[in-house]
Design an enzyme around this catalytic site. Sequence first.
Site, PDB file in Angstrom:
ATOM      1  N   LYS A  13       0.837  -1.215   0.000  1.00  0.00           N
ATOM      2  CA  LYS A  13       0.000   0.000   0.000  1.00  0.00           C
ATOM      3  C   LYS A  13       0.862   1.252   0.000  1.00  0.00           C
ATOM      4  CE  LYS A  13      -2.046  -1.117   3.900  1.00  0.00           C
ATOM      5  NZ  LYS A  13      -1.334  -2.387   4.201  1.00  0.00           N
ATOM      6  N   ARG A  88      -9.916   0.854   8.290  1.00  0.00           N
ATOM      7  CA  ARG A  88      -9.477  -0.498   8.628  1.00  0.00           C
ATOM      8  C   ARG A  88     -10.536  -1.259   9.405  1.00  0.00           C
ATOM      9  NH1 ARG A  88      -3.586   0.511   8.560  1.00  0.00           N
ATOM     10  NH2 ARG A  88      -2.513  -1.427   8.961  1.00  0.00           N
ATOM     11  N   ARG A 127      12.046  -5.405   5.268  1.00  0.00           N
ATOM     12  CA  ARG A 127      11.839  -3.997   4.890  1.00  0.00           C
ATOM     13  C   ARG A 127      12.709  -3.052   5.720  1.00  0.00           C
ATOM     14  NH1 ARG A 127       5.856  -1.619   5.418  1.00  0.00           N
ATOM     15  NH2 ARG A 127       6.027  -2.498   7.489  1.00  0.00           N
ATOM     16  N   ARG A 161      11.185  -0.896  11.141  1.00  0.00           N
ATOM     17  CA  ARG A 161      10.034  -0.652  12.007  1.00  0.00           C
ATOM     18  C   ARG A 161       9.965  -1.656  13.152  1.00  0.00           C
ATOM     19  NH1 ARG A 161       4.901   0.416   8.199  1.00  0.00           N
ATOM     20  NH2 ARG A 161       3.950  -0.912   9.785  1.00  0.00           N
ATOM     21  N   ARG A 172      -0.460  -8.792  13.269  1.00  0.00           N
ATOM     22  CA  ARG A 172      -1.023  -7.773  12.352  1.00  0.00           C
ATOM     23  C   ARG A 172      -1.865  -8.431  11.262  1.00  0.00           C
ATOM     24  NH1 ARG A 172       4.330  -4.978  10.671  1.00  0.00           N
ATOM     25  NH2 ARG A 172       3.032  -3.869   9.153  1.00  0.00           N
TER      26      ARG A 172
HETATM   27  P1  AP5 Z   1       4.854  -1.656   1.819  1.00  0.00           P
HETATM   28  O1  AP5 Z   1       4.514  -0.846   0.629  1.00  0.00           O
HETATM   29  O2  AP5 Z   1       5.591  -1.000   2.928  1.00  0.00           O
HETATM   30  O3  AP5 Z   1       3.535  -2.402   2.342  1.00  0.00           O
HETATM   31  P2  AP5 Z   1       2.291  -1.814   3.144  1.00  0.00           P
HETATM   32  O4  AP5 Z   1       1.079  -2.512   2.612  1.00  0.00           O
HETATM   33  O5  AP5 Z   1       2.292  -0.325   3.142  1.00  0.00           O
HETATM   34  O6  AP5 Z   1       2.661  -2.418   4.561  1.00  0.00           O
HETATM   35  P3  AP5 Z   1       2.578  -1.751   5.994  1.00  0.00           P
HETATM   36  O7  AP5 Z   1       3.341  -2.667   6.897  1.00  0.00           O
HETATM   37  O8  AP5 Z   1       3.005  -0.319   5.985  1.00  0.00           O
HETATM   38  O9  AP5 Z   1       1.075  -1.876   6.265  1.00  0.00           O
HETATM   39  P4  AP5 Z   1       0.375  -1.907   7.586  1.00  0.00           P
HETATM   40  O10 AP5 Z   1      -1.004  -1.760   7.102  1.00  0.00           O
HETATM   41  O11 AP5 Z   1       0.602  -3.056   8.491  1.00  0.00           O
HETATM   42  O12 AP5 Z   1       1.073  -0.726   8.396  1.00  0.00           O
HETATM   43  P5  AP5 Z   1       0.608   0.728   8.778  1.00  0.00           P
HETATM   44  O13 AP5 Z   1       1.806   1.574   8.818  1.00  0.00           O
HETATM   45  O14 AP5 Z   1      -0.553   1.161   7.946  1.00  0.00           O
HETATM   46  O15 AP5 Z   1       5.661  -2.949   1.335  1.00  0.00           O
HETATM   47  C1  AP5 Z   1       6.197  -3.866   2.276  1.00  0.00           C
HETATM   48  C2  AP5 Z   1       7.538  -4.417   1.763  1.00  0.00           C
HETATM   49  O16 AP5 Z   1       7.293  -5.209   0.614  1.00  0.00           O
HETATM   50  C3  AP5 Z   1       8.514  -3.307   1.332  1.00  0.00           C
HETATM   51  O17 AP5 Z   1       9.815  -3.679   1.710  1.00  0.00           O
HETATM   52  C4  AP5 Z   1       8.383  -3.265  -0.188  1.00  0.00           C
HETATM   53  O18 AP5 Z   1       9.601  -2.884  -0.809  1.00  0.00           O
HETATM   54  C5  AP5 Z   1       8.009  -4.719  -0.512  1.00  0.00           C
HETATM   55  N1  AP5 Z   1       7.108  -4.773  -1.648  1.00  0.00           N
HETATM   56  C6  AP5 Z   1       6.046  -3.956  -1.901  1.00  0.00           C
HETATM   57  N2  AP5 Z   1       5.457  -4.297  -3.068  1.00  0.00           N
HETATM   58  C7  AP5 Z   1       6.162  -5.351  -3.551  1.00  0.00           C
HETATM   59  C8  AP5 Z   1       6.048  -6.168  -4.735  1.00  0.00           C
HETATM   60  N3  AP5 Z   1       5.075  -5.933  -5.634  1.00  0.00           N
HETATM   61  N4  AP5 Z   1       6.925  -7.166  -4.887  1.00  0.00           N
HETATM   62  C9  AP5 Z   1       7.910  -7.414  -3.956  1.00  0.00           C
HETATM   63  N5  AP5 Z   1       8.081  -6.666  -2.845  1.00  0.00           N
HETATM   64  C10 AP5 Z   1       7.202  -5.669  -2.639  1.00  0.00           C
HETATM   65  O19 AP5 Z   1       0.041   0.505  10.250  1.00  0.00           O
HETATM   66  C11 AP5 Z   1       0.895   0.185  11.325  1.00  0.00           C
HETATM   67  C12 AP5 Z   1       0.072   0.077  12.606  1.00  0.00           C
HETATM   68  O20 AP5 Z   1      -0.560   1.351  12.881  1.00  0.00           O
HETATM   69  C13 AP5 Z   1      -1.083  -0.934  12.583  1.00  0.00           C
HETATM   70  O21 AP5 Z   1      -0.642  -2.247  12.894  1.00  0.00           O
HETATM   71  C14 AP5 Z   1      -2.000  -0.333  13.650  1.00  0.00           C
HETATM   72  O22 AP5 Z   1      -1.545  -0.624  14.946  1.00  0.00           O
HETATM   73  C15 AP5 Z   1      -1.875   1.160  13.418  1.00  0.00           C
HETATM   74  N6  AP5 Z   1      -2.857   1.706  12.467  1.00  0.00           N
HETATM   75  C16 AP5 Z   1      -2.588   2.314  11.263  1.00  0.00           C
HETATM   76  N7  AP5 Z   1      -3.738   2.683  10.670  1.00  0.00           N
HETATM   77  C17 AP5 Z   1      -4.749   2.291  11.478  1.00  0.00           C
HETATM   78  C18 AP5 Z   1      -6.177   2.364  11.395  1.00  0.00           C
HETATM   79  N8  AP5 Z   1      -6.783   2.915  10.330  1.00  0.00           N
HETATM   80  N9  AP5 Z   1      -6.905   1.856  12.413  1.00  0.00           N
HETATM   81  C19 AP5 Z   1      -6.305   1.307  13.505  1.00  0.00           C
HETATM   82  N10 AP5 Z   1      -4.972   1.203  13.659  1.00  0.00           N
HETATM   83  C20 AP5 Z   1      -4.199   1.680  12.659  1.00  0.00           C
END
Ligand code: AP5
Length: 216
Positions: A13, A88, A127, A161, A172
């Site tokens: 994402k 979410r 990552r 992270r 997660r």
């Molecule tokens: P990346 O693009 O970083 O993936 P992502 O989907 O953004 O993963 P996140 O870990 O950031 O998502 P998340 O939803 O758990 O975390 P968030 O920060 O939102 O890609 C991941 C890796 O894969 C990278 O190294 C990339 O290079 C590689 N990659 C990408 N595409 C690829 C491909 N096509 N092929 C190969 N490799 C690839 O949330 C963190 C925490 O915050 C949550 O756990 C929660 O506690 C809280 N939080 C955030 N938002 C909310 C909400 N709305 N409600 C409640 N809690 C929330």
Amino acid sequence: MIIVLLGPPGAGKGTQARRVEEERKLVQLSTGDMLRQEVAGGTAIGLRVRPIMEAGQLVSDEVLVDMIADRIAAPDCQAGCVLDGFPRTTAQARALDTMLAAKGRRLAAVIEMKVEDAPLIERLTGRFACATCGAGYHDTFRPPRVVGVCDSCGGTEFTRRADDKAETVTARLAAYHRQTAPLLSYYRERRLLHSVDAMAAFNEVARQIAAVLDRV
Ligand code: AP5
């Protein structure tokens, strides 16, 4: 245009939202990044959410809805934004509908980033990001061109992270399936859902997202 990227942790994402931001001039709003800024700043919200995030659980709807409402209403988002990590839960999706309707706005599309669970652990545990400019990398899939040097800014410090440890990633993923996956039918019923194959290579995923955005 306001769009949502929906998918489990590691679906890509953030990677694709940054690309959409550059190519379409839509502001990336990552609730994960906003929460990590609160944690880094040691704010009252940051202190409250840190243990929740480190356990791989979702932060309360109330905190998230207030945070995103302020951000979407900001002048830089008037031309549009790409929501990365929000909504979410069904309660967050309903709150988003209400806040947009109050401003005469609506979602243009929700893009499901379809992936299998197994490869996500490798994606997340490998990552890292540049500590200076935030550019994202991966040990195997996207290493910097020169080992130890950021392609974008030449920085030499990198961060990982706290919630990317294998055991937290499992929690997660469980939270995603329990609390977020029901949004797929929520948006399918509203005829907003489009799916892309997020197991494909970076450029192919970007091409599929661009094709959706060209249609809506
Ligand atoms: P990346 O693009 O970083 O993936 P992502 O989907 O953004 O993963 P996140 O870990 O950031 O998502 P998340 O939803 O758990 O975390 P968030 O920060 O939102 O890609 C991941 C890796 O894969 C990278 O190294 C990339 O290079 C590689 N990659 C990408 N595409 C690829 C491909 N096509 N092929 C190969 N490799 C690839 O949330 C963190 C925490 O915050 C949550 O756990 C929660 O506690 C809280 N939080 C955030 N938002 C909310 C909400 N709305 N409600 C409640 N809690 C929330």
